[in-house]
Design a protein around this motif. Structure first.
Motif, mmCIF file in Angstrom:
data_model
loop_
_atom_site.group_PDB
_atom_site.id
_atom_site.type_symbol
_atom_site.label_atom_id
_atom_site.label_comp_id
_atom_site.label_asym_id
_atom_site.label_seq_id
_atom_site.Cartn_x
_atom_site.Cartn_y
_atom_site.Cartn_z
ATOM 1 N N THR A 71 0.823 -1.217 0.000
ATOM 2 C CA THR A 71 0.000 0.000 0.000
ATOM 3 C C THR A 71 0.858 1.269 0.000
ATOM 4 O O THR A 71 0.303 2.369 -0.083
ATOM 5 N N GLN A 72 2.188 1.145 0.106
ATOM 6 C CA GLN A 72 3.055 2.312 0.152
ATOM 7 C C GLN A 72 3.341 2.807 -1.265
ATOM 8 O O GLN A 72 3.809 2.052 -2.109
ATOM 9 N N ASP A 73 3.073 4.086 -1.509
ATOM 10 C CA ASP A 73 3.252 4.655 -2.839
ATOM 11 C C ASP A 73 4.664 5.209 -2.998
ATOM 12 O O ASP A 73 4.876 6.407 -3.205
ATOM 13 N N ILE A 74 5.635 4.347 -2.868
ATOM 14 C CA ILE A 74 7.029 4.728 -3.036
ATOM 15 C C ILE A 74 7.753 3.585 -3.735
ATOM 16 O O ILE A 74 7.217 2.487 -3.870
ATOM 17 N N ARG A 75 8.952 3.870 -4.179
ATOM 18 C CA ARG A 75 9.776 2.825 -4.785
ATOM 19 C C ARG A 75 10.753 2.338 -3.714
ATOM 20 O O ARG A 75 11.724 3.004 -3.388
ATOM 21 N N PRO A 76 10.477 1.203 -3.072
ATOM 22 C CA PRO A 76 11.369 0.699 -2.026
ATOM 23 C C PRO A 76 12.635 0.112 -2.618
ATOM 24 O O PRO A 76 12.689 -0.250 -3.800
ATOM 25 N N MET A 77 13.676 0.014 -1.779
ATOM 26 C CA MET A 77 14.883 -0.683 -2.175
ATOM 27 C C MET A 77 14.641 -2.190 -2.106
ATOM 28 O O MET A 77 14.026 -2.680 -1.154
ATOM 29 N N GLU A 78 15.115 -2.901 -3.084
ATOM 30 C CA GLU A 78 15.009 -4.357 -3.109
ATOM 31 C C GLU A 78 16.365 -4.948 -2.742
ATOM 32 O O GLU A 78 17.349 -4.750 -3.457
ATOM 33 N N THR A 87 17.713 3.149 8.584
ATOM 34 C CA THR A 87 17.764 3.973 7.383
ATOM 35 C C THR A 87 16.395 4.582 7.139
ATOM 36 O O THR A 87 15.371 3.977 7.499
ATOM 37 N N PRO A 88 16.313 5.776 6.542
ATOM 38 C CA PRO A 88 15.006 6.352 6.200
ATOM 39 C C PRO A 88 14.381 5.718 4.975
ATOM 40 O O PRO A 88 13.240 6.039 4.615
ATOM 41 N N LEU A 89 15.092 4.808 4.331
ATOM 42 C CA LEU A 89 14.579 4.157 3.129
ATOM 43 C C LEU A 89 13.726 2.951 3.504
ATOM 44 O O LEU A 89 13.994 2.270 4.487
ATOM 45 N N GLN A 90 12.705 2.688 2.697
ATOM 46 C CA GLN A 90 11.977 1.428 2.859
ATOM 47 C C GLN A 90 12.731 0.341 2.108
ATOM 48 O O GLN A 90 13.104 0.524 0.952
ATOM 49 N N THR A 96 22.869 5.362 -6.434
ATOM 50 C CA THR A 96 23.475 4.905 -7.692
ATOM 51 C C THR A 96 22.546 4.018 -8.506
ATOM 52 O O THR A 96 22.743 3.875 -9.714
ATOM 53 N N THR A 97 21.541 3.438 -7.878
ATOM 54 C CA THR A 97 20.688 2.474 -8.577
ATOM 55 C C THR A 97 19.665 3.181 -9.460
ATOM 56 O O THR A 97 19.210 4.287 -9.125
ATOM 57 N N PRO A 98 19.284 2.606 -10.599
ATOM 58 C CA PRO A 98 18.239 3.230 -11.423
ATOM 59 C C PRO A 98 16.871 3.083 -10.774
ATOM 60 O O PRO A 98 16.621 2.133 -10.022
ATOM 61 N N TYR A 99 15.979 4.044 -11.040
ATOM 62 C CA TYR A 99 14.624 3.941 -10.497
ATOM 63 C C TYR A 99 13.940 2.689 -11.039
ATOM 64 O O TYR A 99 13.264 1.964 -10.312
ATOM 65 N N ASP A 100 14.127 2.422 -12.315
ATOM 66 C CA ASP A 100 13.595 1.216 -12.932
ATOM 67 C C ASP A 100 14.716 0.174 -12.947
ATOM 68 O O ASP A 100 15.689 0.307 -13.683
ATOM 69 N N LEU A 101 14.562 -0.852 -12.127
ATOM 70 C CA LEU A 101 15.631 -1.843 -12.016
ATOM 71 C C LEU A 101 15.868 -2.612 -13.311
ATOM 72 O O LEU A 101 16.920 -3.228 -13.484
ATOM 73 N N ASN A 102 14.909 -2.583 -14.221
ATOM 74 C CA ASN A 102 15.126 -3.236 -15.503
ATOM 75 C C ASN A 102 16.197 -2.529 -16.322
ATOM 76 O O ASN A 102 16.699 -3.068 -17.302
ATOM 77 N N GLN A 103 16.540 -1.304 -15.927
ATOM 78 C CA GLN A 103 17.592 -0.557 -16.608
ATOM 79 C C GLN A 103 18.952 -0.759 -15.949
ATOM 80 O O GLN A 103 19.922 -0.084 -16.297
ATOM 81 N N LEU A 104 19.016 -1.669 -15.021
ATOM 82 C CA LEU A 104 20.274 -1.934 -14.322
ATOM 83 C C LEU A 104 21.334 -2.370 -15.317
ATOM 84 O O LEU A 104 21.145 -3.300 -16.095
ATOM 85 N N ALA A 105 22.459 -1.673 -15.296
ATOM 86 C CA ALA A 105 23.545 -1.990 -16.221
ATOM 87 C C ALA A 105 24.344 -3.173 -15.700
ATOM 88 O O ALA A 105 24.547 -3.326 -14.493
#
Length: 312
Positions: free
Chosen positions: A30-37, A61-64, A296-305
């Motif tokens: 239900t959280q409308d954010i992009r959490p770290m995986e 950390t303040p990150l989800q 450093t990580t892309p917002y869209d992980l599918n773009q991970l180099a």
């Protein structure tokens, strides 16, 4: 912000008792954010204890952070109920098509076993290669740090005659490295291992740098220039009693262990441990999540180099 872990994971009760906020996947949805995986490849026999230790450090950390627990094979773990593994761990085949912002690979009690003789070494190699393509930044702890150095760079560890056990003072060599932001010039960290790689060997590898080390324990923190590989040769995650428990376990097994150095008050194993490493451990994991992963990580992980392949 909280860490998101599987519902009913035993670590949840422990962390809640320490006033650490966790939530399960249903609430996280239900959280409308992009959490770290973040994935945790847990190689330790007592997986529940290690889960709590790592999750505690990830929580500051303040990150989800969404956490997946990963197993290296399907063999029955030594000190963990099979039901726990079946309920909370993912087989590698279940997550190999997923991208992760961060991955933590724990140590393992495999000090005297050649890498090729480790029963899951082939699986381990597959996961190490997978991380090059699917993970923004990977932190390798203790045995895993040496195993990764061997796999990627062909660097073989050396073995001490006696186990390095205790809490040692370390010096910050690169005070402007973001992983060390907020560190004092000197800090303490636990070690429990036989293996070691000399600092000059790490530094001889193009793109790697030792950023903290100890006169007694040697290289402690090694990082790659692109922030995508972190090697930590000690155990910043250890609880206050972990070295105590290891010492008395080895005593009972007639292994004649040395008293962990700089650990017990007055070096007397009947007295309480001197706990002076937990703030640095928490800060290291927080800095890793922030500067090496989140920024450093892309917002869209599918773009991970894909990482540049290490050169032997």
């Amino acid at each position: 912000m909280p860490i998101c872990i599987p519902g009913q994971l035993p670590a949840q009760d422990v962390l809640s008792g320490e006033n650490i906020f966790t939530m399960d996947s249903n609430r996280a949805a239900t959280q409308d954010i992009r959490p770290m995986e973040v994935g945790i490849l847990n190689l330790m026999p007592n997986k529940i204890e290690t889960e709590v230790q790592i999750l505690r450090l990830l929580s500051n950390t303040p990150l989800q952070v969404n956490v997946n627990l990963i197993r290296v094979d399907n063999l029955a773990p030594k000190h963990t109920p099979q039901a726990h593994m079946d309920a909370f761990y993912h087989d590698f085949s279940e997550i190999e098509n997923k991208k992760y912002d961060g991955l933590i690979v724990t140590g393992a009690p495999l000090a005297h076993l050649p890498y090729e003789d480790v029963k899951y070494w082939d699986n381990m190699k597959d996961i190490l290669e997978w991380a090059q393509r699917n993970v923004q930044s990977t932190m390798y702890l203790c045995w895993a740090a040496h195993a990764a150095m061997y796999h990627f760079y062909g660097v073989q560890r050396k073995l001490r005659d006696n186990k390095l056990s205790g809490v040692f003072e370390h010096k910050v060599l690169d005070p402007y490295n973001e992983l060390l932001r907020g560190f004092d010039p000197y800090f303490y960290a636990p070690h429990s291992r036989f293996g070691y790689i000399d600092s000059d060997v790490y530094n001889s590898v193009k793109g790697l740098h030792v950023i903290t080390e100890s006169p007694e324990a040697g290289a402690y923190t090694v990082v790659s220039d692109d922030k995508r590989m972190v090697f930590v040769t000690g155990h910043p995650e250890y609880d206050p009693e972990t070295l105590h428990d290891e010492y008395y376990r080895d005593l009972q097994a007639d292994l004649h262990p040395a008293i962990p150095a700089n650990y017990f008050t007055d070096d007397d194993p009947t007295k309480a441990p001197l706990v002076r490493w937990r703030s640095h451990g928490s800060l290291m994991f927080n800095n890793w999540l922030n500067y090496y992963v989140y920024q450093t990580t892309p917002y869209d992980l599918n773009q991970l180099a894909e990482k540049a392949q290490p050169k032997r």
